[in-house]
Structure formats: C-alpha cells, structure tokens
Design an enzyme around this catalytic site. Sequence first.
Site, PDB file in Angstrom:
ATOM      1  N   ASP A 187       0.808  -1.219   0.000  1.00 31.40           N
ATOM      2  CA  ASP A 187       0.000   0.000   0.000  1.00 31.40           C
ATOM      3  C   ASP A 187       0.844   1.274   0.000  1.00 31.40           C
ATOM      4  O   ASP A 187       2.011   1.275   0.429  1.00 31.40           O
ATOM      5  CB  ASP A 187      -0.905   0.033   1.234  1.00 31.40           C
TER       6      ASP A 187
ATOM      7  N   HIS B 199       3.554  -2.488   3.236  1.00 32.08           N
ATOM      8  CA  HIS B 199       3.628  -1.138   2.687  1.00 32.08           C
ATOM      9  C   HIS B 199       4.956  -0.918   1.983  1.00 32.08           C
ATOM     10  O   HIS B 199       5.990  -1.411   2.439  1.00 32.08           O
ATOM     11  CB  HIS B 199       3.458  -0.094   3.799  1.00 32.08           C
TER      12      HIS B 199
END
Length: 278
Positions: free
Chosen positions: A98, A243
């Site tokens: 992400d 992430h």
Amino acid sequence: MKKDQLLTRRRVLLAGTGVVGVAATAGVYAGVTGGGGPAGTVSAAGPQARRPLSSSAYRLQPLTGYGPPHAAPRRTLVRRAPLLRFSGRGRHIVLTFDDGPDPRYTPAVLDTLAKYDVRAMFFVCGGMAADNKELLARMAEEGHAVGNHTWSHPLLTRLTRGEIRAEMERTCDVIEDAYGERPEWFRAPYGTWNRTAFRLGAELGMEPLAWTVDTLDWTSPGTRSIVRRVENGAAPGVVVLSHDAGGDRSQSVRALRSYLPELLDAGYHISIPRRHYA
C-alpha cells in the site's frame, strides 16, 4: 513506452499462466470486524490464520491472472463488505503493498519480486503515482496488478460523496495513463469503508479488497517481527498487507527478502486473484 506497447508486453508476459479464482458470487470469506473506525463504518481486518509453514521438496511456480475476456460483461457487484481472502484449489497467497509508489522503496520490492518471478498487487495513492509514473509502467511490464488507494489517503467516512468520487476517479485516471489500464481493485485507506465507498467503487468498475494478515510494518516493529507475522499467518487464500511507502519502509523491504523464498519453499503460490464479473 506507449500505452499499447505496455498492453502488448503484458499480454505476452501473462500468456499461458494459470489464474486464481476469486469467488465473487460464492466461496469468499468476506467477514468483517467492528471497532477501530467511526460509527457506521466497517473497519476491514480479518483474523490471522495461525498455520506453521511446512517444508516442501519442491517449489511451486507462481500464478497470475487478469480478466475477464474482453467480450464478457463488466458489471461489478455493490458489496456490503470488502473481500478478505480467496477460496480455491491449491496453496495460494496474495501479497499486497500500500501507499506507493515510493522511489526509495518500491524499486527494491519490485527487484525482489522479479528475483523470484512472482506477481503482487500494489494499491497506489494517486498523488504518489502522478510523481512516479515510471514505476507504474514497470509494474505493468512485469505483470503486477495495480489497485486504487485514493488520491491523498484520507479517511473516506469524513468525506462527502463528491469528494470520495474525486479521490477515486483522479487516481483511476492516473493509473490508466501510467499503467495502461484502469484499476479493477480498490482499498480504503485505514481499512475504513462505508456504503458510499462500496457503491462508488462498483460504479468505477472496482472490487473492494481488504486483507487477512496485517504485518503491521507501518509501526516499524523490526524485520523479524514482520517476517514472523507472515509466517504465522500463512494459509491458503490469505491476503497479506504490507507497505512500500508512507514512511521508512526499509524493514518491509528486508522482511520481503526473507519471507518470500520461505513461502515458496513451503509450497505456496504467490498469486494475483482474477476478477469474476456478474
């Protein structure tokens, strides 16, 4: 590289590969948990499956898939909860990243995925993507899926319908320009969803995807802690959240280098789910 050249290279890359079936109408464990978000919202976080890795004498080849065929209808269901995991045959795991792309960390993630010839999903923020279009072009060329994570990573439940649509639509436009196709998946920032987000996502042709295993790498818990969370949560059908942007992601990069070969040696496919349309 021109958009039509990107699409041609991706079709060549993906030809002959298998696909993972996402159960859009049945078989999806789309449970949700409460808490953590404003009243009237759904916070997406699934239970972690505690299954230790088992040794394997072989390494399964990764699978990937994009779809559907161009002749198929492209109507997207309006869901009441995000997808958390996928059913189907085999030991499939979906890796997602992400908040990027970030030129400090995303290239290292892509390098590791390329080293082991696997595909992942990147949920990008439009503001980051607009400044790093070459990384989205690389994702397209190497067969990864790119999803919509809004433009500026806001809490959607505090926005108006028009503001949510603008966040999503602007990001769709940037992805199409740099990646070559409009996104088929979206993920709400902070895992906080509401009815408007589901409806607008469907109107834009996107399915909502959450996660099953949260590495909590954004807290910088240490490389070994991230690796342990992935290993303990590994099970068929899980979606792993990590992430590649939003802060110092050096631990996430090092963790991927450790757990990815371990998952492959344990017999897991690292896969991209294929969309099923209504």
